[in-house]
Design an enzyme around this catalytic site. Structure first.
Site, short mmCIF file in Angstrom:
data_model
loop_
_atom_site.label_atom_id
_atom_site.label_comp_id
_atom_site.label_asym_id
_atom_site.label_seq_id
_atom_site.Cartn_x
_atom_site.Cartn_y
_atom_site.Cartn_z
N ALA A 24 0.67 -1.27 -0.02
CA ALA A 24 0.19 -0.03 0.14
C ALA A 24 0.70 1.26 0.07
O ALA A 24 2.05 1.25 0.59
CB ALA A 24 -0.81 0.02 1.04
N GLY A 69 1.38 -5.88 1.63
CA GLY A 69 0.15 -6.26 0.62
C GLY A 69 0.67 -6.93 -0.59
O GLY A 69 0.20 -7.77 -1.28
N GLU A 72 1.35 -10.51 0.36
CA GLU A 72 -0.10 -11.06 0.39
C GLU A 72 -0.75 -10.98 -0.77
O GLU A 72 -1.35 -12.35 -0.90
CB GLU A 72 -0.82 -10.10 1.39
CG GLU A 72 -0.47 -9.67 2.90
CD GLU A 72 -1.21 -8.83 3.54
OE1 GLU A 72 -1.87 -8.97 4.55
OE2 GLU A 72 -1.39 -7.76 3.28
N GLU A 92 4.48 -5.01 8.05
CA GLU A 92 3.53 -3.92 8.57
C GLU A 92 3.82 -3.51 10.01
O GLU A 92 3.50 -2.50 10.57
CB GLU A 92 2.30 -4.57 8.62
CG GLU A 92 1.68 -4.83 7.35
CD GLU A 92 1.88 -5.97 6.47
OE1 GLU A 92 1.22 -6.03 5.47
OE2 GLU A 92 2.75 -6.79 6.92
#
Length: 222
Positions: A24, A69, A72, A92
């Site tokens: 992000a 992300g 992910e 994170e």
């Protein structure tokens, strides 16, 4: 992609050299209020779930950074290939966050609980070779001058899958994905149901005929 019967394998790659997906945009995220952040992450989680639910095999070609992300996204794929120089991590916690798009669930299922906790708790970044040793990626390859070594290996993998019976591959994926979440007796029942769907296919009959006639099978996905 979900409804296109011509699609047999999906490869995820980046058009940006040296980056698979950097996660992000934290500068954008910083401008969001709490409600907006929650909605953003919910949408991201839904996207990863949609990728994971694609009926055909998916391969992540990690030729550079796959952080937050981005990792992910790779975890939502069935198979992962990384350049040895790639950098991966659920980072994170280094930003006051925790993985919110499936990382806390898919990473432990991939590499085991203890290793997943270590990577998430520390926010550590690892390279392609370390990822391979943990079982996070299926293959690691030396990076080439073009910067697409992982993509080339992913294509090789895809070409191994392409000749196989499409419905059988789809049912195999479904049986694994559903079965891994339940006890083995329930998993066996899931396998049985998936197998039953494959029995009446023309491809199964073609596979048997090709074996009998000592020739390569010609599967059509029917």
């Amino acid at each position: 992609l979900r409804f296109d019967e011509k699609v047999r394998v999906v490869v995820f790659k980046s058009e940006v050299k040296g980056v698979f997906c950097a996660g992000a945009d934290l500068k954008e995220r910083e401008k969001m209020d709490d409600t907006e952040v929650g909605l953003f992450v919910k949408r991201l989680r839904n996207l990863m779930d949609e990728i994971a639910a694609l009926p055909v095999p998916t391969i992540a070609a990690i030729d550079g950074y796959a952080l937050g992300g981005g990792l992910e996204l790779a975890l939502a794929c069935d198979l992962r290939v990384a350049a040895s120089s790639a950098k991966m991590g659920l980072i994170e916690t280094t930003r006051g966050l925790l993985p919110g798009a499936g990382g806390t669930q898919r990473l432990p299922r991939c590499i085991g609980v203890a290793l997943a906790k270590e990577l998430i708790f520390t926010g550590r970044q690892i390279d392609g070779q370390q990822a391979f040793s943990m079982g996070l990626v299926n293959h690691t390859v030396p990076q080439n001058d073009e910067g697409d070594a992982a993509y080339q290996k992913a294509l090789t993998l895809a070409k191994e899958i392409l000749p196989q019976a499409p419905i059988a591959v789809k049912m195999g994926k479904l049986a694994i994905n559903r079965g891994i979440e339940v006890d083995i007796a329930s998993g066996m029942a899931i396998e049985g149901m998936c197998y039953a769907q494959n029995i009446p296919t023309r491809d199964r009959q073609e596979g048997m005929a090709a074996f009998r006639e000592k020739r390569p099978p010609r599967f059509i996905g029917k």
